[in-house]
Design an enzyme around this catalytic site. Structure first.
Site, PDB file in Angstrom:
ATOM      1  N   PHE A  15       0.824  -1.200   0.000  1.00  0.00           N
ATOM      2  CA  PHE A  15       0.000   0.000   0.000  1.00  0.00           C
ATOM      3  C   PHE A  15       0.862   1.255   0.000  1.00  0.00           C
ATOM      4  CE2 PHE A  15       0.739  -0.629   4.516  1.00  0.00           C
ATOM      5  CZ  PHE A  15       0.825   0.660   5.015  1.00  0.00           C
ATOM      6  N   SER A 246       6.435   3.194  11.193  1.00  0.00           N
ATOM      7  CA  SER A 246       6.023   1.909  10.635  1.00  0.00           C
ATOM      8  C   SER A 246       4.530   1.749  10.846  1.00  0.00           C
ATOM      9  CB  SER A 246       6.769   0.775  11.339  1.00  0.00           C
ATOM     10  OG  SER A 246       6.249   0.644  12.642  1.00  0.00           O
ATOM     11  N   LYS A 247       4.017   0.687  10.274  1.00  0.00           N
ATOM     12  CA  LYS A 247       2.583   0.414  10.432  1.00  0.00           C
ATOM     13  C   LYS A 247       2.210   0.311  11.903  1.00  0.00           C
ATOM     14  CE  LYS A 247       1.472  -2.384   6.498  1.00  0.00           C
ATOM     15  NZ  LYS A 247       0.922  -3.645   6.043  1.00  0.00           N
ATOM     16  N   ARG A 248       3.148  -0.168  12.689  1.00  0.00           N
ATOM     17  CA  ARG A 248       2.879  -0.345  14.113  1.00  0.00           C
ATOM     18  C   ARG A 248       2.651   0.990  14.828  1.00  0.00           C
ATOM     19  NH1 ARG A 248       7.503  -2.998  15.242  1.00  0.00           N
ATOM     20  NH2 ARG A 248       7.471  -4.013  13.224  1.00  0.00           N
TER      21      ARG A 248
END
Ligand code: GLU
Length: 476
Positions: A15, A246-248
């Site tokens: 994404f 990050s996604k986290r």
């Protein structure tokens, strides 16, 4: 039209996160402000890393943010195709030019052989360089062996619009792979060929490519190409600023932010101002302002922080600025189910009332549901309320009854209701923080609501009186 050409060259491997969008946005702005061309090029030469559907997703994300490109895989252009996997012949032709000039060779080593060469270098405490192991009689390149660039190590000085003046010594220049054994070019090679063919003047990309730039400069030299302008984007850091986002850390796909009720304008302004400002205190920018004011030189060198609270604040700012018509067209999918059969005119009035309180479009149901259906009574909103819990139940009931009485005979306009409520403050000797909060909660059962007089006006007298009575009955 000027001859400025920028490109966004994502690999379809997932994404589009905020860092990617920022690179795209800056490349877009540089092209637009110079009346140049902005190209979308898909760098899909690493088949193993490709993620199904991500190319479409990238395109949808750029479109959602209004980052329209002038040339690209789905719209074509003078240098089509814009998908690297469809340009293999071009890379092959460029590669042959190097082979013929003695500047590329077929790499005969197996992975095991390379492994032991690396091991030898490590044992000798020397850096491993491919160019120390060039084969004396390389096999003819048949397209099945990897093709490696024969570098010409030298020191480089170059300027990066963001990172400033940079210098490296010859030791960082090495022979790198141009074409892999599967026939696909490496990024290192393909992007230079494409940038040259497509007339790209400004290479705007992430920090991860900075250390390879001396190798790229060496390849430009080998072809006798002019260098483009380089602008390297620093990483975006998490909110604490101590590691790469990050996604986290909650960084979502831009399309998810839009589905969550963030406006594209907000995302554009927010992303542009992560690590860039115009030198003033201005924090919120429209796209038009960004096109006028953006400059690569003002992009900060150190990592910008991703602050989701700021994003939320900014979204509220943008929502407030929308005209009611514009807002109405954007919230169509966000109304609560209870609004399904409501009259458009009534919905408009509700929207006008709650507009200033919307932080995201997704807040609409919570902020408006009680205008469309009877809210469920939740007396803890009163008994747990900092101010209201000071009242005992009997007092609260009494105040509600007095409010109902006064409102029953009030005229029903915002001004008249306000007057009635003000008068009630006097007769009850209560503070607005108590009386108005109590009436507000008893008529909406919502944690937040617009101005009380406006809310009651729109609810109408009958509903107001009925809810006040219900509230009185519920308090025991
Ligand atoms: N394909 C590279 C990436 O997705 C693009 C780097 C560049 O813009 O040259 O990271």
């Amino acid at each position: 039209m000027s001859d400025i050409v920028t490109r966004f060259a994502p690999s379809p491997t997932g994404f589009l996160h905020v860092g990617g969008i920022r690179t795209a946005l800056f490349a877009y702005l540089v092209a637009r402000q110079a009346d140049g061309q902005f190209i979308l090029r898909l760098e899909d030469t690493d088949q193993k890393r490709e993620v199904e559907g991500s190319a479409e997703h990238l395109v949808a994300s750029l479109k959602a943010l209004g980052l329209t490109y002038d040339q690209g895989p789905d719209i074509g252009g003078p240098h089509a195709p814009y998908k690297q996997s469809q340009r293999l012949e071009t890379y092959h032709a460029w590669a042959l030019r190097l082979v013929e000039a003695g500047r590329a060779y077929a790499d005969p080593y197996s992975p095991e052989e390379l492994g032991s060469l690396r091991e030898e270098a490590r044992a000798a405490k020397k850096p491993f360089l491919y160019r120390d192991h060039r084969p004396e009689n390389p096999p003819v390149w048949d397209g099945k062996l990897p093709l490696r660039f024969r570098s010409d190590p030298k020191a480089y000085d170059w300027h990066d619009e963001v990172m400033g003046d940079l210098h490296t010594g010859p030791e960082v220049v090495d022979d790198f792979i141009l074409i892999k054994s599967d026939g696909y070019p490496t990024y290192n090679f393909a992007h230079i060929v494409d940038d040259a063919e497509m007339g790209v003047t400004h290479v705007i990309r992430g920090q991860e490519f900075l250390s390879s730039t001396p190798n790229y400069l060496n390849l430009y030299d080998a072809y006798g190409l002019d260098r483009p302008v380089f602008a390297t984007m620093p990483h975006i850091m998490n909110e604490q600023g101590n590691k790469k986002l990050s996604k986290r850390d909650g960084a979502k796909d831009v399309l998810d932010y839009i589905a969550d009720g963030y406006l594209p304008e907000t995302l554009v302004s927010f992303i542009a101002t992560m690590g860039w400002n115009d030198g003033t205190e201005q924090e919120v920018f429209t796209m038009t302002e960004l096109v006028q004011k953006f400059s690569l030189e003002r992009v900060q060198r150190s990592g910008a922080r991703f602050d989701e609270k700021r994003l939320l604040w900014m979204n509220g700012q943008f929502i407030r600025e929308l005209s009611l018509d514009d807002l109405a067209s954007r919230v169509e999918d966000f109304w609560p189910d209870s609004a399904a059969s409501a009259e458009p005119d009534y919905k408009r009035k509700v929207l006008a009332l709650v507009q200033d309180r919307l932080k995201t479009l997704k807040d609409l149901p919570t902020l408006s549901n009680y205008f469309f259906e009877e809210p469920s009574v939740d007396t803890t909103l009163i008994t747990d309320n900092k101010q209201l819990k000071k009242l005992d139940i009997a007092e609260a009931k009494m105040l509600l009854e007095q409010a109902a009485q006064a409102l029953e005979s009030s005229e029903w306009t915002p001004e008249a209701i306000q007057e009635t409520l003000n008068h009630l403050l006097e007769t009850t000797g209560q503070k607005p923080g108590i009386l108005f909060s109590l009436v507000r909660i008893a008529t909406t059962w919502a944690p937040f609501s617009p101005q009380l007089n406006d809310t009651l006006t729109l609810l109408g007298r009958d509903r107001t009186l009925m809810r006040l009575k219900n509230a009185t009955d519920s308090l025991t």
